[in-house]
Design a protein around this motif. Sequence first.
Motif, PDB file in Angstrom:
ATOM      1  N   ARG A  63       0.840  -1.203   0.000  1.00 39.35           N
ATOM      2  CA  ARG A  63       0.000   0.000   0.000  1.00 39.35           C
ATOM      3  C   ARG A  63       0.868   1.244   0.000  1.00 39.35           C
ATOM      4  NH1 ARG A  63      -3.252   0.359   4.668  1.00 39.35           N
ATOM      5  NH2 ARG A  63      -2.241  -1.445   5.551  1.00 39.35           N
ATOM      6  N   LYS A  64       1.988   1.191   0.760  1.00 39.39           N
ATOM      7  CA  LYS A  64       2.894   2.336   0.799  1.00 39.39           C
ATOM      8  C   LYS A  64       3.516   2.552  -0.581  1.00 39.39           C
ATOM      9  CE  LYS A  64       6.721   4.380   3.375  1.00 39.39           C
ATOM     10  NZ  LYS A  64       7.269   5.020   2.177  1.00 39.39           N
ATOM     11  N   ARG A  65       3.884   1.458  -1.252  1.00 37.66           N
ATOM     12  CA  ARG A  65       4.493   1.570  -2.577  1.00 37.66           C
ATOM     13  C   ARG A  65       3.527   2.274  -3.544  1.00 37.66           C
ATOM     14  NH1 ARG A  65       5.308  -3.755  -4.057  1.00 37.66           N
ATOM     15  NH2 ARG A  65       6.642  -3.936  -2.237  1.00 37.66           N
ATOM     16  N   ARG A 117       1.014   4.244  -2.754  1.00 38.13           N
ATOM     17  CA  ARG A 117       0.808   5.625  -2.306  1.00 38.13           C
ATOM     18  C   ARG A 117       1.976   6.502  -2.749  1.00 38.13           C
ATOM     19  NH1 ARG A 117      -0.908   4.389   2.685  1.00 38.13           N
ATOM     20  NH2 ARG A 117       1.159   4.548   3.562  1.00 38.13           N
ATOM     21  N   ASP A 118       3.215   5.971  -2.584  1.00 36.27           N
ATOM     22  CA  ASP A 118       4.398   6.735  -2.979  1.00 36.27           C
ATOM     23  C   ASP A 118       4.401   7.002  -4.483  1.00 36.27           C
ATOM     24  OD1 ASP A 118       5.174   6.734  -0.400  1.00 36.27           O
ATOM     25  OD2 ASP A 118       6.768   5.245  -0.593  1.00 36.27           O
ATOM     26  N   ARG A 119       3.996   5.995  -5.260  1.00 43.08           N
ATOM     27  CA  ARG A 119       3.975   6.156  -6.713  1.00 43.08           C
ATOM     28  C   ARG A 119       2.970   7.237  -7.103  1.00 43.08           C
ATOM     29  NH1 ARG A 119       2.372   0.913  -9.115  1.00 43.08           N
ATOM     30  NH2 ARG A 119       4.232   0.082  -8.134  1.00 43.08           N
ATOM     31  N   LYS A 120       1.812   7.219  -6.457  1.00 39.73           N
ATOM     32  CA  LYS A 120       0.786   8.228  -6.753  1.00 39.73           C
ATOM     33  C   LYS A 120       1.261   9.618  -6.376  1.00 39.73           C
ATOM     34  CE  LYS A 120      -3.481   5.541  -6.607  1.00 39.73           C
ATOM     35  NZ  LYS A 120      -4.567   5.094  -5.729  1.00 39.73           N
ATOM     36  N   THR A 121       1.950   9.719  -5.220  1.00 42.11           N
ATOM     37  CA  THR A 121       2.465  11.010  -4.776  1.00 42.11           C
ATOM     38  C   THR A 121       3.487  11.543  -5.772  1.00 42.11           C
ATOM     39  OG1 THR A 121       2.208  10.198  -2.529  1.00 42.11           O
ATOM     40  CG2 THR A 121       3.431  12.235  -2.800  1.00 42.11           C
ATOM     41  N   ALA A 122       4.384  10.650  -6.227  1.00 45.66           N
ATOM     42  CA  ALA A 122       5.417  11.044  -7.182  1.00 45.66           C
ATOM     43  C   ALA A 122       4.774  11.508  -8.489  1.00 45.66           C
ATOM     44  CB  ALA A 122       6.363   9.873  -7.437  1.00 45.66           C
ATOM     45  N   GLN A 123       3.756  10.787  -8.940  1.00 47.28           N
ATOM     46  CA  GLN A 123       3.059  11.129 -10.169  1.00 47.28           C
ATOM     47  C   GLN A 123       2.409  12.505 -10.048  1.00 47.28           C
ATOM     48  OE1 GLN A 123       2.889   9.903 -13.060  1.00 47.28           O
ATOM     49  NE2 GLN A 123       0.965  10.513 -14.016  1.00 47.28           N
ATOM     50  N   ARG A 143       3.296  14.925  -7.998  1.00 50.11           N
ATOM     51  CA  ARG A 143       4.337  15.945  -7.949  1.00 50.11           C
ATOM     52  C   ARG A 143       4.839  16.245  -9.360  1.00 50.11           C
ATOM     53  NH1 ARG A 143       8.178  13.538  -4.664  1.00 50.11           N
ATOM     54  NH2 ARG A 143       6.691  13.439  -2.969  1.00 50.11           N
TER      55      ARG A 143
END
Length: 141
Positions: free
Chosen positions: A103-105, A107-113, A115
Amino acid sequence: MKSNRQRRAEIKAKRAKRVMKLTTLRHPRHAFGETPAGSLAADHSALSHNNTYGLLPDYYVDQCFICRDCGAQEVWTAAQQKWWYEVAKGHIDSRAVRCRACRKRIRDRKTAQKRHMEAMAARPRHPNEAFFRRRMRPPAG
Ligand SMILES: [Zn+2]
Protein backbone atom coordinates in the motif's frame (compact mmCIF):
# COMPACT_ATOMS: atom_id res chain seq x y z
CA MET A 1 -50.48 -39.23 12.26
CA LYS A 2 -49.20 -35.92 13.61
CA SER A 3 -51.48 -33.20 14.79
CA ASN A 4 -51.38 -29.77 13.19
CA ARG A 5 -49.93 -28.39 16.39
CA GLN A 6 -47.08 -30.92 16.29
CA ARG A 7 -46.41 -30.19 12.64
CA ARG A 8 -46.41 -26.44 13.23
CA ALA A 9 -43.89 -26.85 16.06
CA GLU A 10 -41.70 -28.96 13.80
CA ILE A 11 -41.74 -26.36 11.02
CA LYS A 12 -40.97 -23.61 13.51
CA ALA A 13 -38.02 -25.55 14.93
CA LYS A 14 -36.66 -26.27 11.46
CA ARG A 15 -36.94 -22.62 10.51
CA ALA A 16 -35.18 -21.50 13.70
CA LYS A 17 -32.40 -23.96 12.97
CA ARG A 18 -31.95 -22.57 9.47
CA VAL A 19 -31.84 -18.96 10.69
CA MET A 20 -29.31 -19.98 13.33
CA LYS A 21 -27.17 -21.64 10.66
CA LEU A 22 -27.24 -18.56 8.42
CA THR A 23 -26.34 -16.33 11.34
CA THR A 24 -23.47 -18.48 12.53
CA LEU A 25 -22.10 -18.71 8.99
CA ARG A 26 -21.49 -15.00 8.93
CA HIS A 27 -20.69 -14.49 12.59
CA PRO A 28 -19.34 -17.76 13.99
CA ARG A 29 -20.21 -17.14 17.64
CA HIS A 30 -23.06 -14.72 17.21
CA ALA A 31 -25.67 -17.34 18.01
CA PHE A 32 -24.09 -18.19 21.35
CA GLY A 33 -24.11 -14.59 22.52
CA GLU A 34 -20.39 -14.50 23.25
CA THR A 35 -17.57 -12.52 21.70
CA PRO A 36 -14.12 -13.99 21.09
CA ALA A 37 -11.20 -12.92 23.25
CA GLY A 38 -9.40 -9.86 21.90
CA SER A 39 -12.38 -8.74 19.85
CA LEU A 40 -13.52 -5.14 19.55
CA ALA A 41 -17.18 -4.24 19.86
CA ALA A 42 -18.76 -2.70 16.77
CA ASP A 43 -20.76 0.52 16.90
CA HIS A 44 -23.83 -0.02 14.73
CA SER A 45 -24.67 3.69 14.64
CA ALA A 46 -21.26 4.36 13.09
CA LEU A 47 -21.98 1.64 10.53
CA SER A 48 -25.30 3.11 9.41
CA HIS A 49 -23.77 4.26 6.10
CA ASN A 50 -23.97 0.60 5.03
CA ASN A 51 -27.24 0.23 3.24
CA THR A 52 -27.21 -3.54 3.43
CA TYR A 53 -29.75 -6.30 3.81
CA GLY A 54 -27.07 -8.40 5.46
CA LEU A 55 -26.20 -8.37 9.11
CA LEU A 56 -23.79 -5.80 10.49
CA PRO A 57 -20.96 -7.18 12.61
CA ASP A 58 -21.28 -7.04 16.40
CA TYR A 59 -17.53 -7.14 16.86
CA TYR A 60 -14.23 -7.25 14.98
CA VAL A 61 -11.53 -9.89 15.29
CA ASP A 62 -8.00 -9.93 13.87
CA GLN A 63 -8.01 -11.46 10.40
CA CYS A 64 -5.17 -13.02 8.45
CA PHE A 65 -4.97 -12.31 4.74
CA ILE A 66 -2.58 -12.86 1.85
CA CYS A 67 -1.39 -9.73 0.05
CA ARG A 68 -2.77 -9.56 -3.48
CA ASP A 69 0.47 -8.16 -4.89
CA CYS A 70 3.39 -9.79 -3.07
CA GLY A 71 1.77 -12.81 -1.42
CA ALA A 72 2.91 -11.86 2.08
CA GLN A 73 0.75 -12.89 5.00
CA GLU A 74 -0.49 -10.01 7.10
CA VAL A 75 -2.92 -9.46 9.96
CA TRP A 76 -5.79 -7.00 9.60
CA THR A 77 -6.29 -6.14 13.25
CA ALA A 78 -9.65 -5.58 14.91
CA ALA A 79 -8.68 -1.95 15.60
CA GLN A 80 -7.81 -1.37 11.93
CA GLN A 81 -11.12 -2.91 10.88
CA LYS A 82 -13.06 -0.73 13.31
CA TRP A 83 -11.30 2.35 11.93
CA TRP A 84 -11.88 1.29 8.31
CA TYR A 85 -15.61 0.54 8.69
CA GLU A 86 -16.61 3.15 11.27
CA VAL A 87 -14.29 6.14 10.79
CA ALA A 88 -13.22 5.87 7.14
CA LYS A 89 -16.75 4.62 6.29
CA GLY A 90 -15.50 1.69 4.23
CA HIS A 91 -18.09 -0.56 2.65
CA ILE A 92 -19.10 -3.47 4.85
CA ASP A 93 -18.20 -6.00 2.15
CA SER A 94 -14.72 -4.56 1.57
CA ARG A 95 -11.71 -6.43 2.95
CA ALA A 96 -7.99 -5.79 3.31
CA VAL A 97 -6.21 -7.06 0.19
CA ARG A 98 -2.70 -5.54 0.25
CA CYS A 99 0.02 -5.56 2.89
CA ARG A 100 1.30 -2.35 4.43
CA ALA A 101 4.46 -2.30 2.26
CA CYS A 102 2.51 -2.69 -0.99
CA ARG A 103 0.00 0.00 0.00
CA LYS A 104 2.89 2.34 0.80
CA ARG A 105 4.49 1.57 -2.58
CA ILE A 106 1.26 2.48 -4.40
CA ARG A 107 0.81 5.62 -2.31
CA ASP A 108 4.40 6.74 -2.98
CA ARG A 109 3.97 6.16 -6.71
CA LYS A 110 0.79 8.23 -6.75
CA THR A 111 2.46 11.01 -4.78
CA ALA A 112 5.42 11.04 -7.18
CA GLN A 113 3.06 11.13 -10.17
CA LYS A 114 1.12 14.02 -8.65
CA ARG A 115 4.34 15.95 -7.95
CA HIS A 116 5.46 15.36 -11.53
CA MET A 117 2.16 16.60 -12.95
CA GLU A 118 2.31 19.72 -10.76
CA ALA A 119 5.89 20.38 -11.89
CA MET A 120 4.87 19.98 -15.53
CA ALA A 121 1.95 22.36 -15.08
CA ALA A 122 4.18 24.93 -13.37
CA ARG A 123 7.01 24.82 -15.95
CA PRO A 124 7.48 27.90 -18.11
CA ARG A 125 5.45 27.81 -21.29
CA HIS A 126 7.15 27.62 -24.67
CA PRO A 127 7.09 31.09 -26.28
CA ASN A 128 5.28 29.73 -29.31
CA GLU A 129 3.16 27.05 -27.64
CA ALA A 130 0.12 27.87 -29.79
CA PHE A 131 2.08 26.81 -32.86
CA PHE A 132 2.85 23.37 -31.43
CA ARG A 133 -0.71 22.92 -30.23
CA ARG A 134 -2.02 23.55 -33.73
CA ARG A 135 0.53 21.18 -35.26
CA MET A 136 -0.38 18.37 -32.84
CA ARG A 137 -4.07 18.40 -33.66
CA PRO A 138 -5.05 15.31 -35.70
CA PRO A 139 -5.84 16.04 -39.36
CA ALA A 140 -9.46 16.96 -40.02
CA GLY A 141 -11.75 14.63 -41.88
ZN1 LIG B 1 2.27 -6.96 -0.37
